[in-house]
Design a protein around this motif. Structure first.
Motif, PDB file in Angstrom:
ATOM      1  N   VAL A 127      21.973  61.696  66.556  1.00 32.10           N
ATOM      2  CA  VAL A 127      21.009  60.580  66.984  1.00 32.10           C
ATOM      3  C   VAL A 127      22.631  59.811  67.311  1.00 32.10           C
ATOM      4  CG1 VAL A 127      21.427  58.048  65.487  1.00 32.10           C
ATOM      5  CG2 VAL A 127      21.052  60.596  63.994  1.00 32.10           C
ATOM      6  N   SER A 128      21.737  59.060  68.879  1.00 33.19           N
ATOM      7  CA  SER A 128      22.905  58.803  70.280  1.00 33.19           C
ATOM      8  C   SER A 128      23.674  57.679  69.252  1.00 33.19           C
ATOM      9  CB  SER A 128      21.728  58.129  71.069  1.00 33.19           C
ATOM     10  OG  SER A 128      20.928  57.482  70.847  1.00 33.19           O
ATOM     11  N   SER A 129      24.652  57.185  69.682  1.00 37.41           N
ATOM     12  CA  SER A 129      25.819  55.987  69.729  1.00 37.41           C
ATOM     13  C   SER A 129      25.043  54.671  69.744  1.00 37.41           C
ATOM     14  CB  SER A 129      26.734  55.787  70.285  1.00 37.41           C
ATOM     15  OG  SER A 129      28.040  57.376  70.372  1.00 37.41           O
ATOM     16  N   SER A 130      23.952  54.098  70.293  1.00 35.84           N
ATOM     17  CA  SER A 130      23.459  52.769  70.033  1.00 35.84           C
ATOM     18  C   SER A 130      22.888  53.155  68.150  1.00 35.84           C
ATOM     19  CB  SER A 130      22.780  52.707  71.361  1.00 35.84           C
ATOM     20  OG  SER A 130      20.963  53.817  70.724  1.00 35.84           O
ATOM     21  N   ASN A 131      22.083  53.916  68.248  1.00 33.42           N
ATOM     22  CA  ASN A 131      20.892  54.303  67.380  1.00 33.42           C
ATOM     23  C   ASN A 131      21.526  53.985  65.762  1.00 33.42           C
ATOM     24  OD1 ASN A 131      18.743  54.155  68.855  1.00 33.42           O
ATOM     25  ND2 ASN A 131      18.423  55.617  68.432  1.00 33.42           N
ATOM     26  N   ARG A 132      22.615  55.114  66.081  1.00 36.93           N
ATOM     27  CA  ARG A 132      23.873  54.975  65.385  1.00 36.93           C
ATOM     28  C   ARG A 132      24.183  53.423  64.894  1.00 36.93           C
ATOM     29  NH1 ARG A 132      25.148  59.216  62.623  1.00 36.93           N
ATOM     30  NH2 ARG A 132      25.812  60.715  64.289  1.00 36.93           N
ATOM     31  N   LEU A 133      24.988  52.456  65.516  1.00 43.89           N
ATOM     32  CA  LEU A 133      24.735  50.972  65.169  1.00 43.89           C
ATOM     33  C   LEU A 133      24.192  50.391  64.456  1.00 43.89           C
ATOM     34  CD1 LEU A 133      27.486  50.407  68.200  1.00 43.89           C
ATOM     35  CD2 LEU A 133      28.111  51.002  65.879  1.00 43.89           C
ATOM     36  N   SER A 134      22.973  50.406  65.339  1.00 42.07           N
ATOM     37  CA  SER A 134      21.735  49.994  64.496  1.00 42.07           C
ATOM     38  C   SER A 134      21.155  50.080  63.345  1.00 42.07           C
ATOM     39  CB  SER A 134      20.773  50.371  65.619  1.00 42.07           C
ATOM     40  OG  SER A 134      20.621  50.012  67.074  1.00 42.07           O
ATOM     41  N   ILE A 135      21.660  51.358  63.185  1.00 42.83           N
ATOM     42  CA  ILE A 135      21.659  52.299  61.604  1.00 42.83           C
ATOM     43  C   ILE A 135      22.137  51.254  60.915  1.00 42.83           C
ATOM     44  CG2 ILE A 135      21.823  53.524  60.187  1.00 42.83           C
ATOM     45  CD1 ILE A 135      19.631  55.753  62.453  1.00 42.83           C
ATOM     46  N   ILE A 136      23.558  51.518  61.385  1.00 39.72           N
ATOM     47  CA  ILE A 136      25.230  51.044  60.660  1.00 39.72           C
ATOM     48  C   ILE A 136      24.540  49.319  60.181  1.00 39.72           C
ATOM     49  CG2 ILE A 136      27.117  50.402  60.612  1.00 39.72           C
ATOM     50  CD1 ILE A 136      27.720  53.050  62.331  1.00 39.72           C
ATOM     51  N   LEU A 137      24.124  48.882  60.865  1.00 38.64           N
ATOM     52  CA  LEU A 137      23.655  46.926  60.802  1.00 38.64           C
ATOM     53  C   LEU A 137      22.055  47.119  59.947  1.00 38.64           C
ATOM     54  CD1 LEU A 137      23.455  44.063  61.966  1.00 38.64           C
ATOM     55  CD2 LEU A 137      21.960  45.114  63.499  1.00 38.64           C
ATOM     56  N   GLY A 138      21.897  47.963  60.284  1.00 43.14           N
ATOM     57  CA  GLY A 138      20.745  48.170  59.077  1.00 43.14           C
ATOM     58  C   GLY A 138      21.795  48.138  57.376  1.00 43.14           C
ATOM     59  N   ALA A 139      22.548  49.018  56.729  1.00 45.40           N
ATOM     60  CA  ALA A 139      22.428  49.493  55.871  1.00 45.40           C
ATOM     61  C   ALA A 139      23.852  48.503  55.658  1.00 45.40           C
ATOM     62  CB  ALA A 139      23.735  50.455  56.116  1.00 45.40           C
ATOM     63  N   ALA A 140      24.739  47.703  56.605  1.00 45.41           N
ATOM     64  CA  ALA A 140      24.673  46.214  55.933  1.00 45.41           C
ATOM     65  C   ALA A 140      24.498  45.217  55.713  1.00 45.41           C
ATOM     66  CB  ALA A 140      25.969  46.378  57.379  1.00 45.41           C
ATOM     67  N   LEU A 141      23.441  44.720  56.485  1.00 44.23           N
ATOM     68  CA  LEU A 141      22.126  43.776  56.167  1.00 44.23           C
ATOM     69  C   LEU A 141      21.331  44.129  54.953  1.00 44.23           C
ATOM     70  CD1 LEU A 141      20.946  42.753  59.977  1.00 44.23           C
ATOM     71  CD2 LEU A 141      22.125  41.321  58.354  1.00 44.23           C
ATOM     72  N   GLY A 142      21.059  45.271  54.910  1.00 42.60           N
ATOM     73  CA  GLY A 142      20.356  45.857  53.842  1.00 42.60           C
ATOM     74  C   GLY A 142      20.685  45.722  52.301  1.00 42.60           C
ATOM     75  N   ALA A 143      22.654  45.898  52.652  1.00 41.71           N
ATOM     76  CA  ALA A 143      23.476  46.029  51.729  1.00 41.71           C
ATOM     77  C   ALA A 143      23.316  44.826  50.555  1.00 41.71           C
ATOM     78  CB  ALA A 143      24.444  47.123  51.988  1.00 41.71           C
ATOM     79  N   PHE A 144      24.189  43.754  52.118  1.00 43.17           N
ATOM     80  CA  PHE A 144      23.860  42.580  52.063  1.00 43.17           C
ATOM     81  C   PHE A 144      22.761  41.625  51.175  1.00 43.17           C
ATOM     82  CE2 PHE A 144      23.603  37.642  52.607  1.00 43.17           C
ATOM     83  CZ  PHE A 144      25.050  37.353  52.292  1.00 43.17           C
ATOM     84  N   VAL A 145      21.457  41.782  51.119  1.00 46.65           N
ATOM     85  CA  VAL A 145      20.348  41.011  50.828  1.00 46.65           C
ATOM     86  C   VAL A 145      20.307  41.568  49.365  1.00 46.65           C
ATOM     87  CG1 VAL A 145      17.996  40.925  51.258  1.00 46.65           C
ATOM     88  CG2 VAL A 145      19.514  40.146  53.223  1.00 46.65           C
ATOM     89  N   GLY A 146      19.943  43.319  48.819  1.00 42.78           N
ATOM     90  CA  GLY A 146      20.445  44.131  48.255  1.00 42.78           C
ATOM     91  C   GLY A 146      20.945  43.174  47.331  1.00 42.78           C
ATOM     92  N   SER A 147      22.191  43.123  47.902  1.00 45.05           N
ATOM     93  CA  SER A 147      22.858  42.875  46.198  1.00 45.05           C
ATOM     94  C   SER A 147      22.807  41.741  45.667  1.00 45.05           C
ATOM     95  CB  SER A 147      24.257  43.210  47.150  1.00 45.05           C
ATOM     96  OG  SER A 147      25.088  42.303  47.797  1.00 45.05           O
ATOM     97  N   SER A 148      22.530  40.476  46.773  1.00 44.97           N
ATOM     98  CA  SER A 148      22.348  39.293  46.482  1.00 44.97           C
ATOM     99  C   SER A 148      21.167  39.057  45.476  1.00 44.97           C
ATOM    100  CB  SER A 148      22.723  38.515  47.737  1.00 44.97           C
ATOM    101  OG  SER A 148      23.375  38.877  48.190  1.00 44.97           O
ATOM    102  N   VAL A 149      20.112  40.040  45.847  1.00 46.78           N
ATOM    103  CA  VAL A 149      18.633  39.894  45.154  1.00 46.78           C
ATOM    104  C   VAL A 149      18.677  39.826  43.717  1.00 46.78           C
ATOM    105  CG1 VAL A 149      16.393  40.783  45.086  1.00 46.78           C
ATOM    106  CG2 VAL A 149      17.265  39.550  47.453  1.00 46.78           C
ATOM    107  N   MET A 150      19.172  41.573  44.311  1.00 49.68           N
ATOM    108  CA  MET A 150      19.871  42.600  42.311  1.00 49.68           C
ATOM    109  C   MET A 150      20.816  41.195  41.210  1.00 49.68           C
ATOM    110  SD  MET A 150      17.638  44.892  42.417  1.00 49.68           S
ATOM    111  CE  MET A 150      18.785  46.173  40.759  1.00 49.68           C
TER     112      MET A 150
END
Length: 121
Positions: free
Chosen positions: A21-44
């Protein structure tokens, strides 16, 4: 301390692996994980007390969190971002073990801290 140890372990694993996985794609994936974790933890966290949803404030939304919601939201965030950037290679192999290490260390450290607080009172 737990985050530092987990990051160092991630950096060690990254140096020893081939980069699919390229570095830019890896950073996008990390951003997706962080945003998803924030939203998911708040909703739950909100779903733990459905009666209070009608009178929720922004502060309440920020303060309610669950680990299960964070993990599930992070998983969904990674899937959504990988679909957006058209990444088909496996991206979680480097993150799994460092996350387990960090969460287990944090659990142990927080229990030790709570025990110290109880003994001082």
């Amino acid at each position: 301390m737990a985050f530092f140890a987990a990051f160092r372990y991630y950096a060690f694993l990254k140096r020893r692996s081939s980069h699919l996985v390229s570095s830019s794609n890896r950073l996008s994936i990390i951003l997706g994980a962080a945003l998803g974790a924030f939203v998911g933890s708040s909703v739950m966290g909100l779903l733990e007390n459905p009666v209070a949803i009608t009178s929720i404030t922004w502060t309440d939304l920020y303060n309610v969190k669950t680990i299960i919601g964070g993990l599930f939201g992070g998983l969904l965030g990674v899937g959504i971002f990988k679909r957006i950037i058209n990444e088909t290679n496996s991206s979680g192999d480097l993150f799994t073990l460092p996350m387990i290490l960090g969460m287990s260390q944090e659990s142990v450290l927080s229990k030790e801290h709570n025990n110290e607080l109880r003994s001082s009172n």
